[in-house]
Design a protein around this motif. Structure first.
Motif, short mmCIF file in Angstrom:
data_model
loop_
_atom_site.label_atom_id
_atom_site.label_comp_id
_atom_site.label_asym_id
_atom_site.label_seq_id
_atom_site.Cartn_x
_atom_site.Cartn_y
_atom_site.Cartn_z
N THR A 11 1.80 3.72 3.19
CA THR A 11 2.80 3.50 3.93
C THR A 11 2.41 4.06 4.91
O THR A 11 1.56 4.93 5.34
N THR A 37 3.53 -0.47 5.37
CA THR A 37 4.26 -0.39 5.42
C THR A 37 4.90 0.49 7.20
O THR A 37 3.65 1.00 7.64
N ALA A 60 5.84 -5.17 5.38
CA ALA A 60 7.23 -4.82 4.69
C ALA A 60 7.06 -3.71 6.16
O ALA A 60 6.57 -2.77 6.16
N VAL A 62 9.92 -1.05 7.14
CA VAL A 62 9.93 0.20 5.46
C VAL A 62 11.21 1.41 6.73
O VAL A 62 10.05 2.02 7.38
N LEU A 73 12.05 -1.34 -0.60
CA LEU A 73 10.79 -2.49 -1.23
C LEU A 73 10.18 -1.90 -2.53
O LEU A 73 9.43 -2.41 -2.67
#
Length: 248
Positions: A11, A37, A60, A62, A73
């Motif tokens: 993340t 992310t 991704a 997010v 997610l």
């Protein structure tokens, strides 16, 4: 390669010069398929594209401060073997306590505490089923030291360290390991800005035994070590990588 056939989620890796991108780079080199992310689609896609030369890296979009976004997610990524809770929000969580309010701190608490909890709750059942998993959260020496203006951020990182120990105890029987890495001064543009500029940041550097800042790649090396089986007997630990700041 030590993480071949593993899927890693990192993340907060949408900044090219940060710990997240450096970690994604290292995990991809170790053979993992990596999902990164971030909250900025253009920048995140560029980081993923830049890292594609080193392995399978996807982006991704997010917002970890939004629980519905985190839930999407979890549904989208499916099976994850390595979870790196790297994303952190400094928004309204730095500065004198008396200038802060619960409302202003809400976003940073969501990103720094609630999102890692939600990701662990959503992804660990799959790790337990496969009887293999590694979770690494990026903490901070602010969780261990009294620093003016960093009480809220330090408390958030102390909570992450508490989760690390508790999760490690709960998941050990399933061969799911949980650790934290606590960096000191990191040479990234975002950190220097948040610390008040180059001069203020240098004062922090000077308090360590090694008076230079860490490079994000140096922290990524520690995270990658903890992710793989070379660290198979390490769990529930907070690994300090601070150039000797804490010992002083």
């Amino acid at each position: 390669m030590s993480l071949e056939n593993k899927v890693a989620l990192v993340t907060g890796a949408g900044a090219p010069s940060g710990i997240g991108a450096a970690t994604a780079h290292k995990l991809a080199e170790e053979g993992a398929s990596v999902i990164i992310t971030g909250r900025n689609a253009e920048r995140g896609e560029q980081v993923a594209s830049d890292l594609a030369a080193f392995g399978d890296v996807r982006f991704a979009l997010v917002d970890l401060g939004d629980r519905k976004s985190v839930a999407k997610l979890i549904d989208a990524v499916g099976s994850v073997d390595v979870l790196v809770n790297n994303a952190a929000s400094y928004r309204d969580s730095l500065g004198p306590v008396l200038t802060q309010t619960v409302e202003r701190n809400a976003e940073s608490w969501e990103t720094n505490i609630q999102a890692p909890f939600q990701l662990v709750a959503g992804l660990v059942p799959g790790m337990i089923e496969r009887k293999w998993g590694s979770i690494i959260s990026v903490s901070s020496i602010a969780s261990m030291l009294a620093m003016p203006g960093m009480a809220t951020y330090g408390a958030q990182k102390a909570a992450i360290d508490g989760y690390t120990r508790g999760w490690a105890a709960e998941f050990a029987e399933h061969n799911v390991r949980v650790n934290s890495v606590a960096p000191g001064s990191i040479d990234t543009e975002a950190v220097i800005t948040e610390m008040g500029g180059e001069e203020a940041f240098q004062k922090l550097r000077d308090q360590a035994a090694i008076t230079r800042p860490a490079k994000p790649a140096e922290i990524a090396e520690v995270i990658a070590f903890l992710a793989g089986d070379k660290a198979s007997f390490i769990t529930g630990q907070v690994i300090v990588a601070d150039g000797g700041r804490v010992i002083k």
